[in-house]
Design an enzyme around this catalytic site. Structure first.
Site, PDB file in Angstrom:
ATOM      1  N   HIS A 265       9.063   3.850  -1.823  1.00 28.95           N
ATOM      2  CA  HIS A 265       7.826   4.466  -2.349  1.00 28.95           C
ATOM      3  C   HIS A 265       8.602   4.926  -3.594  1.00 28.95           C
ATOM      4  O   HIS A 265       9.516   4.649  -3.832  1.00 28.95           O
ATOM      5  CB  HIS A 265       7.769   6.281  -1.511  1.00 28.95           C
ATOM      6  CG  HIS A 265       6.787   7.108  -2.566  1.00 28.95           C
ATOM      7  ND1 HIS A 265       6.916   7.473  -3.269  1.00 28.95           N
ATOM      8  CD2 HIS A 265       5.929   6.983  -2.081  1.00 28.95           C
ATOM      9  CE1 HIS A 265       5.714   8.391  -3.500  1.00 28.95           C
ATOM     10  NE2 HIS A 265       4.770   7.980  -2.659  1.00 28.95           N
ATOM     11  N   ASP A 316       0.725   5.250   4.499  1.00 25.66           N
ATOM     12  CA  ASP A 316       0.568   4.529   4.563  1.00 25.66           C
ATOM     13  C   ASP A 316       1.117   4.145   5.924  1.00 25.66           C
ATOM     14  O   ASP A 316       0.547   3.469   7.409  1.00 25.66           O
ATOM     15  CB  ASP A 316       0.468   2.921   3.708  1.00 25.66           C
ATOM     16  CG  ASP A 316      -0.194   3.728   3.124  1.00 25.66           C
ATOM     17  OD1 ASP A 316      -1.809   3.977   2.919  1.00 25.66           O
ATOM     18  OD2 ASP A 316       0.023   3.455   1.553  1.00 25.66           O
TER      19      ASP A 316
HETATM   20  N1  COA Z   1      10.111  -4.354   1.046  1.00 23.61           N
HETATM   21  C1  COA Z   1      10.660  -4.649   1.579  1.00 23.61           C
HETATM   22  N2  COA Z   1      11.805  -4.104   0.068  1.00 23.61           N
HETATM   23  C2  COA Z   1      10.910  -2.915  -0.416  1.00 23.61           C
HETATM   24  C3  COA Z   1       9.966  -2.139  -0.406  1.00 23.61           C
HETATM   25  C4  COA Z   1       9.238  -2.654   1.045  1.00 23.61           C
HETATM   26  N3  COA Z   1       8.046  -2.093   1.832  1.00 23.61           N
HETATM   27  N4  COA Z   1       9.875  -1.608  -1.132  1.00 23.61           N
HETATM   28  C5  COA Z   1      11.101  -1.475  -2.313  1.00 23.61           C
HETATM   29  N5  COA Z   1      11.372  -2.535  -1.962  1.00 23.61           N
HETATM   30  C6  COA Z   1      12.593  -3.356  -2.290  1.00 23.61           C
HETATM   31  C7  COA Z   1      12.417  -3.951  -3.543  1.00 23.61           C
HETATM   32  O1  COA Z   1      12.285  -5.441  -3.055  1.00 23.61           O
HETATM   33  C8  COA Z   1      13.980  -3.965  -4.672  1.00 23.61           C
HETATM   34  O2  COA Z   1      14.878  -4.281  -3.842  1.00 23.61           O
HETATM   35  P1  COA Z   1      15.439  -4.980  -5.159  1.00 23.61           P
HETATM   36  O3  COA Z   1      15.837  -4.414  -6.272  1.00 23.61           O
HETATM   37  O4  COA Z   1      16.320  -5.590  -4.198  1.00 23.61           O
HETATM   38  O5  COA Z   1      14.872  -5.869  -5.525  1.00 23.61           O
HETATM   39  C9  COA Z   1      13.758  -2.205  -4.219  1.00 23.61           C
HETATM   40  O6  COA Z   1      13.472  -1.753  -2.689  1.00 23.61           O
HETATM   41  C10 COA Z   1      12.912  -1.318  -5.893  1.00 23.61           C
HETATM   42  O7  COA Z   1      11.657  -1.638  -5.687  1.00 23.61           O
HETATM   43  P2  COA Z   1      10.760  -1.562  -6.321  1.00 23.61           P
HETATM   44  O8  COA Z   1       9.417  -2.631  -6.589  1.00 23.61           O
HETATM   45  O9  COA Z   1      11.214  -1.099  -7.951  1.00 23.61           O
HETATM   46  O10 COA Z   1      10.005   0.066  -6.435  1.00 23.61           O
HETATM   47  P3  COA Z   1       8.666   0.556  -6.973  1.00 23.61           P
HETATM   48  O11 COA Z   1       9.650   2.114  -7.143  1.00 23.61           O
HETATM   49  O12 COA Z   1       8.310  -0.117  -7.837  1.00 23.61           O
HETATM   50  O13 COA Z   1       7.382   0.458  -6.086  1.00 23.61           O
HETATM   51  C11 COA Z   1       6.674   0.651  -3.834  1.00 23.61           C
HETATM   52  C12 COA Z   1       7.858   1.853  -4.826  1.00 23.61           C
HETATM   53  C13 COA Z   1       5.756   1.818  -3.102  1.00 23.61           C
HETATM   54  C14 COA Z   1       5.487  -0.042  -4.951  1.00 23.61           C
HETATM   55  C15 COA Z   1       7.452   0.009  -3.080  1.00 23.61           C
HETATM   56  O14 COA Z   1       8.069   0.345  -2.165  1.00 23.61           O
HETATM   57  C16 COA Z   1       6.494  -1.203  -1.931  1.00 23.61           C
HETATM   58  O15 COA Z   1       5.992  -2.255  -2.585  1.00 23.61           O
HETATM   59  N6  COA Z   1       6.314  -0.151  -0.740  1.00 23.61           N
HETATM   60  C17 COA Z   1       5.285  -1.747   0.342  1.00 23.61           C
HETATM   61  C18 COA Z   1       3.794  -0.992  -0.784  1.00 23.61           C
HETATM   62  C19 COA Z   1       3.126  -0.289   0.445  1.00 23.61           C
HETATM   63  O16 COA Z   1       3.779   0.668   1.195  1.00 23.61           O
HETATM   64  N7  COA Z   1       2.385   0.915  -0.880  1.00 23.61           N
HETATM   65  C20 COA Z   1       2.482   1.976  -0.745  1.00 23.61           C
HETATM   66  C21 COA Z   1       2.969   3.314  -1.232  1.00 23.61           C
HETATM   67  S1  COA Z   1       2.469   5.262  -0.644  1.00 23.61           S
END
Ligand code: COA
Length: 381
Positions: A265, A316
């Site tokens: 998140h 989710d």
């Molecule tokens: N699975 C695997 N790795 C994940 C992850 C996931 N669901 N969510 C975050 N990470 C990792 C990223 O790969 C990153 O690792 P790194 O620094 O080694 O590259 C780190 O955690 C930070 O991720 P980042 O994308 O920068 O975080 P964000 O704040 O931009 O993204 C989300 C937040 C929600 C977009 C992200 O957690 C995600 O894509 N989750 C899956 C989709 C989801 O469930 N969305 C619903 C949200 S309520």
């Protein structure tokens, strides 16, 4: 030299940028709490109905019993769709995504809403009630049409959420299903300045109408990084043969740098407080429908992701098995999220209208400058 905002670097993903004052909801990512209008989500989930929650989000206070009953009846009375919108649902190809249909249907509803172009508070209040009632019907009716079944009228004795299940499936929900649906709808109703709510507020800030702001929000929610995650969670769970192979499945995904949907998140550094309630209803419903293995696989996924990445489930993750056990097909999961979030989007749209300034940030220019213009006949590729 043009002004390119000098050294001002953009905040990637606008992380932690404060873009609005709101009293609608508050997410504390450090302590893992969520408030709606001052009330803790743990007190609302299971105790307040979705109708009460909508009233709370829009009016800033909980309704009395008489107000709740009157509001429930008012909303249910608005659940029917104009025949032209129903006709449009029939015209969509059977494999088009329900979120794409929902986006179109909400936009189309504007053309049949007598208050569509009226942005005065009384007109917006009427539209708010209509939309929060019509969005669940669009989803239920679309499913009925695609199953070749007649669409159903709402039962005046139910609220919006129980009616949604009834109108979609054709059978009234039992007590556990009703409770689970209320909790699901309450938990998805609002979440501060997430991507789709921000989209709604940006559109509202141009003083465009409520249907326009809502159509944009639905578009933003569709993405897999936002509301689209719940469908993909279910597809993943159904793809895992059993509990024993779950760890290897998840490790394989992580080794291939794939994201595990339903985890992580932008704001929460703890478990998403909404996951606690959905986990409980996932267990209850999976047990009640003889699908306990789906809950067990989910628990194993949760453990594997926490061990490997230190990341917790978000809203989710368990909403997927809750919806599945309620008999909702996965391709509709995000639309069900949208049905509930319509209440929060509308609360934010109304809040934006009430104290508006056009949302118009700026960018840092990183492209070339001073290029020489070459007439078309002299250009090379
Ligand atoms: N699975 C695997 N790795 C994940 C992850 C996931 N669901 N969510 C975050 N990470 C990792 C990223 O790969 C990153 O690792 P790194 O620094 O080694 O590259 C780190 O955690 C930070 O991720 P980042 O994308 O920068 O975080 P964000 O704040 O931009 O993204 C989300 C937040 C929600 C977009 C992200 O957690 C995600 O894509 N989750 C899956 C989709 C989801 O469930 N969305 C619903 C949200 S309520």
């Amino acid at each position: 030299m043009p002004d390119n905002n000098g050294e001002k670097a953009p905040v990637r993903g606008l992380e932690a940028v404060v873009a609005a004052d709101t009293s609608i909801s508050n997410v504390d990512g450090v302590h893992g709490t969520l408030l709606y209008q001052g009330y803790d989500i743990h007190d609302l989930a299971g105790n307040a109905t979705y109708t009460e929650t909508v009233f709370l989000l829009w009016r800033g206070r909980l309704p009395t019993q008489a107000e709740r009953e009157a509001f429930r009846a008012e909303l249910v009375a608005e659940m029917r769709l104009p025949s032209q919108v129903l006709e449009m649902l029939r015209l969509t190809p059977p494999n088009s995504h329900p979120m794409a249909v929902l986006r179109t249907a909400v936009s189309m509803l504007a053309n049949f809403d007598p208050d569509a172009e009226d942005n005065r508070p009384e007109a917006n209040w009427r539209k708010a009630k209509r939309l929060v009632a019509q969005v669940p019907t669009i989803i239920a009716d679309l499913h009925r049409i695609r199953m070749g079944k007649p669409v159903l009228s709402p039962d005046p004795n139910f609220g919006v959420s129980a009616n949604f299940l009834y109108m979609m499936r054709g059978v009234p929900p039992n007590e556990l299903e009703q409770k689970a649906m209320e909790v699901l709808m309450v938990l998805h109703a609002d979440h501060e300045l997430n991507a789709s709510t921000f989209t709604a507020r940006v559109i509202a800030s141009t003083m465009a109408d409520m249907h326009a702001a809502l159509s944009g929000a639905i578009g933003a929610l569709k993405g897999p990084l936002h509301g689209g995650a719940n469908q993909r969670v279910m597809e993943m769970i159904l793809d895992i043969p059993d509990v024993a192979t779950t760890q290897a499945y998840i490790n394989g995904m992580l080794e291939n740098k794939r994201r595990i949907m339903g985890f992580g998140h932008r704001v929460y550094r703890t478990e998403d407080p909404r996951a606690r309630h959905l986990r409980r209803y996932s267990e209850l419903l999976c047990e009640a429908t003889n699908q306990k293995h789906l809950y067990d696989i989910s628990r194993r996924i949760e453990q594997a992701v926490l061990e490997a990445k230190g990341i917790y489930p978000n809203v989710d993750f368990y909403s997927a098995t809750v919806q599945h056990a309620l008999g909702i097909p996965p391709e509709y999961f995000t639309a069900v999220f949208a049905a509930s979030r319509t209440s929060g989007w509308i609360a934010h749209i109304l809040e934006q209208y009430a104290d508006n300034r056009l949302i118009r940030p700026t960018s840092r220019y990183v492209g070339p400058i001073d290029l020489e213009f070459v007439p078309v006949e002299k250009r090379t590729a």
